[in-house]
Design an enzyme around this catalytic site. Sequence first.
Site: not given
Ligand SMILES: NC(=O)c1ccc[n+]([C@@H]2O[C@H](COP(=O)([O-])OP(=O)(O)OC[C@H]3O[C@@H](n4cnc5c(N)ncnc54)[C@H](O)[C@@H]3O)[C@@H](O)[C@H]2O)c1
Ligand SMILES: Nc1nccc2c1ncn2C[C@@H](O)[C@@H](O)C(=O)O
Length: 484
Positions: A54, A77, A82, A140, A202, A227, A232, A236-237, A241, A347, A405, A413, A417
């Site tokens: 991103h 990206s 994003s 990522d 990532e 990750n 991380k 971050d996660n 969030c 993701h 974030h 994070s 990297q």
């Molecule tokens: N948007 C962001 O900034 C950001 C940041 C970090 C990670 N992510 C993404 O978010 C997603 C989740 O990451 P995470 O680290 O929490 O993963 P994780 O594996 O720790 O958590 C996912 C959870 O979802 C549950 N799950 C799976 N299928 C399900 C369903 N059908 N119904 C209900 N629960 C279900 C699993 O049991 C698990 O506990 C991934 O795609 C990751 O890449 C996004």
């Molecule tokens: N401000 C930011 N810059 C870059 C990436 C960013 C971000 N916020 C969330 N992700 C996504 C991350 O959480 C990535 O580590 C993921 O796990 O998706």
Amino acid sequence: DNKMDFKVADLSLADYGRTEITLAEHEMPGLMAMRERYGADKPLAGARIAGSLHMTIQTAVLIETLVALGAEVRWASCNIFSTQDHAAAAVVVGPQGTPEDPQGVPVFAWKGESLEEYWWCTQQILDWPGDTFANMILDDGGDATLLVHLGTEAEKSGQAPDPVTAKSHEQKVVFDVLQASLAATPERFTKIGNEIRGVTEETTTGVLRLYDMMREGTLLFPAINVNDSVTKSKFDNKYGCRHSLVDGINRATDVLIGGKVAVVCGYGDVGKGSADSLRGQGARVIVTEIDPICALQAAMDGYQVTTLDDVLDVADIIITATGNKDVVSVDQMRRMKHNAILGNIGHFDNEIDMAGLETFPGVHRKTVKPQVDVWTFPAAEGREESAIIVLSEGRLMNLGNATGHPSFVMSNSFTNQVLAQIEIFTKPEEYPVGVYVLPKHLDEEVARLHLGALGVKLTELSGDQAAYLGVDVAGPYKSDQYRY
Ligand SMILES: NC(=O)c1ccc[n+]([C@@H]2O[C@H](COP(=O)([O-])OP(=O)(O)OC[C@H]3O[C@@H](n4cnc5c(N)ncnc54)[C@H](O)[C@@H]3O)[C@@H](O)[C@H]2O)c1
Ligand SMILES: Nc1nccc2c1ncn2C[C@@H](O)[C@@H](O)C(=O)O
């Protein structure tokens, strides 16, 4: 000519981006410490890093840290919504350049790319000027890594994988990319695959793909799973969030969250932070889970845990955070409350059945503003016309509807990297093809680099205490099995 190639939205935004990058540097002590510690030795000299992550202000600080450590970098990206255009502009122009004479890093990213443009951008970071190629990937979600692997397979078999079987989440577009590449340069991806020394991944979903390729025996080069550094995913996660989920909902809808019913699907690191984010605004949060342990955690954290079907008629906000696919079906969307909000912070966009929604008979889409759509279902037998508000077309909405974030948590994070890139690039003999995590002492070092800014004062272990615990006074303080 040696003019730098790039493609961003608007170079005139560079000054605005530079100002925010300077502010972000103050909030990213880990990355700035990397520049202090390794800037002289330039451990990444010779590295040609293809970055697919991103393109935000925070990522700009990561990019300029990699450059400070000697790397050459080309960036795209990893999501069509994003990119922050002022960050992309500032990275292209660079600290010393001007929009008329950019001196920075080639970036191929803009907010609102089409899928075809997205995959074009991904190809630009793999091909380098003068018929050379990237020799490192910073990924990522794994799309850049996937393209190299699918391309290599296509060149081996002489044909692009059938769109239906291709694992990519945008089969048809990737199929077309591979077809065109096969026709033009039938050795290209094989050469890139041979050139790449390793990838640092990532996020959870990208890591899943790496373990899949490892199991299938198709992984072409070593990978570091960034990750699963504790500093991380447990930061971050989770805390990232917690900050950026409500940010996305507020910027998208300005709906009152307090008093409403919010459903979070998935209670992993992201789901935990997301539930906390919504509870922090006074929502009544309900969790759905498939994993009994995470479900038990959610229950003991005070959340109701039930199935999505059970709460469709009361949910005002539904957020998917599972990293899984097919979590919300179009039939479930049809049964949601009128004007309920549906978003995904996982993701990929496959958590919500967007294809099913787009093709639902008689459905009508009205765009309120970029990345905010009202989808209206026609009246049907026994059901009135009703609408739902879908964020970022089901793509991760904290980056699509907000700015992701904040810098301080991304510094954790991204320091991982940088350490991972140094590990694989400078010690290739220690990394035969496989998927690795960084050693715990580096994880603890990343945490140390972020304590001062928060005024943390650590307690010192005495030699006697260290002996009692069976650890070194200097750490690591936990076993590799320890769950934080
Ligand atoms: N948007 C962001 O900034 C950001 C940041 C970090 C990670 N992510 C993404 O978010 C997603 C989740 O990451 P995470 O680290 O929490 O993963 P994780 O594996 O720790 O958590 C996912 C959870 O979802 C549950 N799950 C799976 N299928 C399900 C369903 N059908 N119904 C209900 N629960 C279900 C699993 O049991 C698990 O506990 C991934 O795609 C990751 O890449 C996004
Ligand atoms: N401000 C930011 N810059 C870059 C990436 C960013 C971000 N916020 C969330 N992700 C996504 C991350 O959480 C990535 O580590 C993921 O796990 O998706």
